[in-house]
Design an enzyme around this catalytic site. Structure first.
Site, PDB file in Angstrom:
ATOM      1  N   ARG A 110       0.749  -1.370   0.264  1.00  0.00           N
ATOM      2  CA  ARG A 110      -0.289   0.089   0.105  1.00  0.00           C
ATOM      3  C   ARG A 110       0.578   1.125   0.086  1.00  0.00           C
ATOM      4  O   ARG A 110       0.594   2.172  -0.738  1.00  0.00           O
ATOM      5  CB  ARG A 110      -0.825  -0.023   1.182  1.00  0.00           C
ATOM      6  CG  ARG A 110      -1.826   1.051   1.438  1.00  0.00           C
ATOM      7  CD  ARG A 110      -2.849   0.787   2.498  1.00  0.00           C
ATOM      8  NE  ARG A 110      -4.004   0.143   1.717  1.00  0.00           N
ATOM      9  CZ  ARG A 110      -5.077   0.473   1.298  1.00  0.00           C
ATOM     10  NH1 ARG A 110      -5.155   1.921   1.109  1.00  0.00           N
ATOM     11  NH2 ARG A 110      -6.243  -0.134   0.951  1.00  0.00           N
ATOM     12  N   GLN A 170     -19.260  -6.602  -8.351  1.00  0.00           N
ATOM     13  CA  GLN A 170     -18.008  -6.999  -7.987  1.00  0.00           C
ATOM     14  C   GLN A 170     -17.112  -6.302  -7.682  1.00  0.00           C
ATOM     15  O   GLN A 170     -15.845  -6.623  -7.439  1.00  0.00           O
ATOM     16  CB  GLN A 170     -17.862  -7.887  -9.295  1.00  0.00           C
ATOM     17  CG  GLN A 170     -18.776  -8.962  -9.382  1.00  0.00           C
ATOM     18  CD  GLN A 170     -18.617  -9.408 -11.093  1.00  0.00           C
ATOM     19  OE1 GLN A 170     -17.802 -10.431 -11.458  1.00  0.00           O
ATOM     20  NE2 GLN A 170     -19.067  -8.674 -12.144  1.00  0.00           N
ATOM     21  N   HIS A 172     -17.269  -9.068  -3.625  1.00  0.00           N
ATOM     22  CA  HIS A 172     -15.864  -9.220  -3.887  1.00  0.00           C
ATOM     23  C   HIS A 172     -15.298  -8.387  -2.868  1.00  0.00           C
ATOM     24  O   HIS A 172     -13.961  -8.243  -2.738  1.00  0.00           O
ATOM     25  CB  HIS A 172     -15.202  -9.199  -4.990  1.00  0.00           C
ATOM     26  CG  HIS A 172     -15.632 -10.088  -5.831  1.00  0.00           C
ATOM     27  ND1 HIS A 172     -15.438  -9.954  -7.251  1.00  0.00           N
ATOM     28  CD2 HIS A 172     -16.157 -11.404  -5.801  1.00  0.00           C
ATOM     29  CE1 HIS A 172     -16.116 -11.103  -7.963  1.00  0.00           C
ATOM     30  NE2 HIS A 172     -16.332 -11.879  -6.980  1.00  0.00           N
ATOM     31  N   CYS A 188     -13.791  -9.015   9.916  1.00  0.00           N
ATOM     32  CA  CYS A 188     -13.346 -10.117  10.910  1.00  0.00           C
ATOM     33  C   CYS A 188     -13.592 -11.213  10.399  1.00  0.00           C
ATOM     34  O   CYS A 188     -14.430 -11.588   9.929  1.00  0.00           O
ATOM     35  CB  CYS A 188     -14.129  -9.757  12.521  1.00  0.00           C
ATOM     36  SG  CYS A 188     -13.717 -10.907  13.402  1.00  0.00           S
ATOM     37  N   CYS A 232     -16.205 -13.173  13.296  1.00  0.00           N
ATOM     38  CA  CYS A 232     -17.759 -12.725  13.209  1.00  0.00           C
ATOM     39  C   CYS A 232     -18.360 -11.948  11.913  1.00  0.00           C
ATOM     40  O   CYS A 232     -19.466 -11.697  11.899  1.00  0.00           O
ATOM     41  CB  CYS A 232     -17.879 -12.071  14.620  1.00  0.00           C
ATOM     42  SG  CYS A 232     -17.350 -10.165  14.344  1.00  0.00           S
ATOM     43  N   CYS A 258     -10.488  -7.813  16.080  1.00  0.00           N
ATOM     44  CA  CYS A 258     -11.882  -7.304  16.210  1.00  0.00           C
ATOM     45  C   CYS A 258     -12.141  -6.769  17.525  1.00  0.00           C
ATOM     46  O   CYS A 258     -11.905  -7.498  18.223  1.00  0.00           O
ATOM     47  CB  CYS A 258     -12.775  -8.431  15.631  1.00  0.00           C
ATOM     48  SG  CYS A 258     -14.550  -8.048  15.602  1.00  0.00           S
ATOM     49  N   SER A 268     -17.284  -8.990 -17.590  1.00  0.00           N
ATOM     50  CA  SER A 268     -17.093 -10.012 -18.578  1.00  0.00           C
ATOM     51  C   SER A 268     -17.872 -11.314 -18.237  1.00  0.00           C
ATOM     52  O   SER A 268     -18.075 -12.094 -18.965  1.00  0.00           O
ATOM     53  CB  SER A 268     -15.590 -10.423 -18.880  1.00  0.00           C
ATOM     54  OG  SER A 268     -15.420 -10.808 -17.577  1.00  0.00           O
TER      55      SER A 268
HETATM   56  P1  OAD Z   1     -13.375  -7.686 -16.228  1.00  0.00           P
HETATM   57  O1  OAD Z   1     -12.179  -7.010 -16.488  1.00  0.00           O
HETATM   58  O2  OAD Z   1     -13.350  -9.304 -16.508  1.00  0.00           O
HETATM   59  O3  OAD Z   1     -14.624  -7.227 -17.583  1.00  0.00           O
HETATM   60  C1  OAD Z   1     -14.749  -5.963 -17.702  1.00  0.00           C
HETATM   61  C2  OAD Z   1     -15.714  -5.780 -18.433  1.00  0.00           C
HETATM   62  O4  OAD Z   1     -15.981  -4.423 -18.672  1.00  0.00           O
HETATM   63  C3  OAD Z   1     -15.654  -6.323 -20.048  1.00  0.00           C
HETATM   64  O5  OAD Z   1     -16.435  -6.951 -20.508  1.00  0.00           O
HETATM   65  C4  OAD Z   1     -15.673  -5.010 -21.188  1.00  0.00           C
HETATM   66  O6  OAD Z   1     -15.855  -5.414 -22.121  1.00  0.00           O
HETATM   67  C5  OAD Z   1     -16.355  -4.173 -20.087  1.00  0.00           C
HETATM   68  N1  OAD Z   1     -15.984  -2.790 -20.331  1.00  0.00           N
HETATM   69  C6  OAD Z   1     -14.708  -2.082 -20.531  1.00  0.00           C
HETATM   70  N2  OAD Z   1     -14.984  -0.697 -20.533  1.00  0.00           N
HETATM   71  C7  OAD Z   1     -16.222  -0.556 -20.302  1.00  0.00           C
HETATM   72  C8  OAD Z   1     -16.963   0.732 -20.312  1.00  0.00           C
HETATM   73  N3  OAD Z   1     -16.491   1.992 -20.590  1.00  0.00           N
HETATM   74  N4  OAD Z   1     -18.415   0.608 -20.004  1.00  0.00           N
HETATM   75  C9  OAD Z   1     -19.034  -0.664 -19.810  1.00  0.00           C
HETATM   76  N5  OAD Z   1     -18.155  -1.647 -19.917  1.00  0.00           N
HETATM   77  C10 OAD Z   1     -16.817  -1.777 -19.953  1.00  0.00           C
HETATM   78  O7  OAD Z   1     -14.076  -7.452 -14.839  1.00  0.00           O
HETATM   79  P2  OAD Z   1     -15.283  -7.935 -13.951  1.00  0.00           P
HETATM   80  O8  OAD Z   1     -16.230  -8.705 -14.924  1.00  0.00           O
HETATM   81  O9  OAD Z   1     -15.466  -6.967 -13.250  1.00  0.00           O
HETATM   82  O10 OAD Z   1     -12.571 -10.201  -8.685  1.00  0.00           O
HETATM   83  O11 OAD Z   1     -14.073  -9.015 -13.233  1.00  0.00           O
HETATM   84  C11 OAD Z   1     -14.826  -9.794 -12.291  1.00  0.00           C
HETATM   85  C12 OAD Z   1     -13.978 -10.304 -11.101  1.00  0.00           C
HETATM   86  O12 OAD Z   1     -12.768 -10.821 -11.738  1.00  0.00           O
HETATM   87  C13 OAD Z   1     -13.522  -9.207 -10.502  1.00  0.00           C
HETATM   88  O13 OAD Z   1     -14.266  -8.651  -9.418  1.00  0.00           O
HETATM   89  C14 OAD Z   1     -12.093  -9.605  -9.699  1.00  0.00           C
HETATM   90  C15 OAD Z   1     -11.622 -10.577 -10.950  1.00  0.00           C
HETATM   91  O14 OAD Z   1     -11.531 -11.930 -10.285  1.00  0.00           O
HETATM   92  C16 OAD Z   1     -11.821 -10.173  -7.671  1.00  0.00           C
HETATM   93  O15 OAD Z   1     -10.633  -9.574  -7.504  1.00  0.00           O
HETATM   94  C17 OAD Z   1     -12.227 -10.981  -6.228  1.00  0.00           C
END
Ligand code: OAD
Length: 258
Positions: free
Chosen positions: A76, A113, A131, A139, A142, A160, A202
């Site tokens: 960080r 997400q 997520h 915690c 709990c 906690c 996605s």
């Molecule tokens: P992704 O990176 O897999 O997908 C992002 C999506 O956003 C894609 O389908 C793009 O086409 C779309 N996109 C890009 N620009 C955009 C815009 N301006 N407007 C609308 N859509 C746009 O991200 P997530 O689906 O969120 O989890 O990924 C799911 C999870 O994968 C995340 O929460 C993360 C990872 O594992 C954790 O970190 C726990």
């Protein structure tokens, strides 16, 4: 100026919202793309450029929470490109439009997400962060959540104040179970939805991608907002192919017309 095809899909989506009594949304990284936070996958995605992160974070935390906290604090302080982008980010027009849909009574709940807290900052009140939230600690015993800046990091790992359990950053790591309270809320919302809006994901990560499918199986129409095709596109009833910061506000505008 919207092109005619985009305009038509927005009007179709607005019509579905007008008929709906309990609309639920699933959002992903694309919602925050126009706040300068890179997505994970696809063009410009952090994982596309740097590869997926190692999956040993959860194991390390379980084996040695103190070492995990030390690494996390160092990271960080040093800052990665991704965390620096989140630190700088402010909500974009799509976040505000999602909050407005809720305030207009058109959107009952958002399952996000995203860990960036931007939907809360923009004013959405009914949000489940499946997520986790980067600005919080949780915690492990709990499940109580704390603002990260409110916890005392003098002794690691922090504990906690309620039950004495070990605290971890709220962000769900690879291999870590989704917190039960968040997961239950997501299932409850997917079960209730009579319309499901999917924005900027996605839709390849489970269980999050399961909720629109669940709602669809129960008869809820599916609206997708995404500039690209996704794993859900084939099932969507209306596909709005455009960036969220343009299309979600445009949807709000249409719904403001009596
Ligand atoms: P992704 O990176 O897999 O997908 C992002 C999506 O956003 C894609 O389908 C793009 O086409 C779309 N996109 C890009 N620009 C955009 C815009 N301006 N407007 C609308 N859509 C746009 O991200 P997530 O689906 O969120 O989890 O990924 C799911 C999870 O994968 C995340 O929460 C993360 C990872 O594992 C954790 O970190 C726990």
């Amino acid at each position: 100026m919207m092109d005619a095809a985009l305009d038509k899909t927005l009007r179709d989506a607005a019509a579905l919202f007008r008929r709906s009594r309990y609309a639920v949304a699933l959002t992903g990284a694309g919602l925050s793309a126009e706040s300068g936070i890179p997505t994970y996958r696809g063009t410009g995605g952090v994982w596309t450029r740097f590869g997926e992160p190692t999956i040993d974070g959860w194991d390390l935390f379980c084996q040695d929470p103190e070492a995990w906290w030390k690494l996390s604090i160092e990271h960080r302080v040093g800052g990665s490109e991704f965390s620096a982008a989140i630190d700088r980010a402010v909500p974009n027009a799509a976040h505000y439009a999602m909050a407005e849909l809720e305030q207009m009574g058109r959107l009952a709940h958002v399952i996000t997400q995203n860990i960036d807290n931007l939907q809360n900052v923009a004013g959405s009140r009914h949000v489940t962060e499946i997520h986790g939230n980067r600005a919080k600690a949780r915690c492990m015993s709990c499940g109580l959540r704390y603002r990260l800046e409110s916890i005392d990091l003098a002794t690691l790992p922090p504990h906690c104040a309620e039950c004495g359990g070990v605290l971890k950053n709220d962000v769900v790591m690879f291999g870590e179970p989704i917190p039960a309270d968040a997961l239950e809320e997501c299932y409850r919302q997917a079960f209730r939805a009579d319309l499901f809006l999917v924005v900027g994901t996605s839709a390849v990560v489970y269980p999050a991608a399961e909720f629109p499918l669940m709602a669809k199986r129960r008869g809820a129409p599916l609206i997708e907002i995404n500039p690209e095709e996704t794993a859900l596109s084939d099932l969507a009833d209306v596909i709005i192919r455009g960036p969220a910061a343009v299309t979600v506000p445009a949807l709000v505008e249409l719904l403001l017309i009596p």
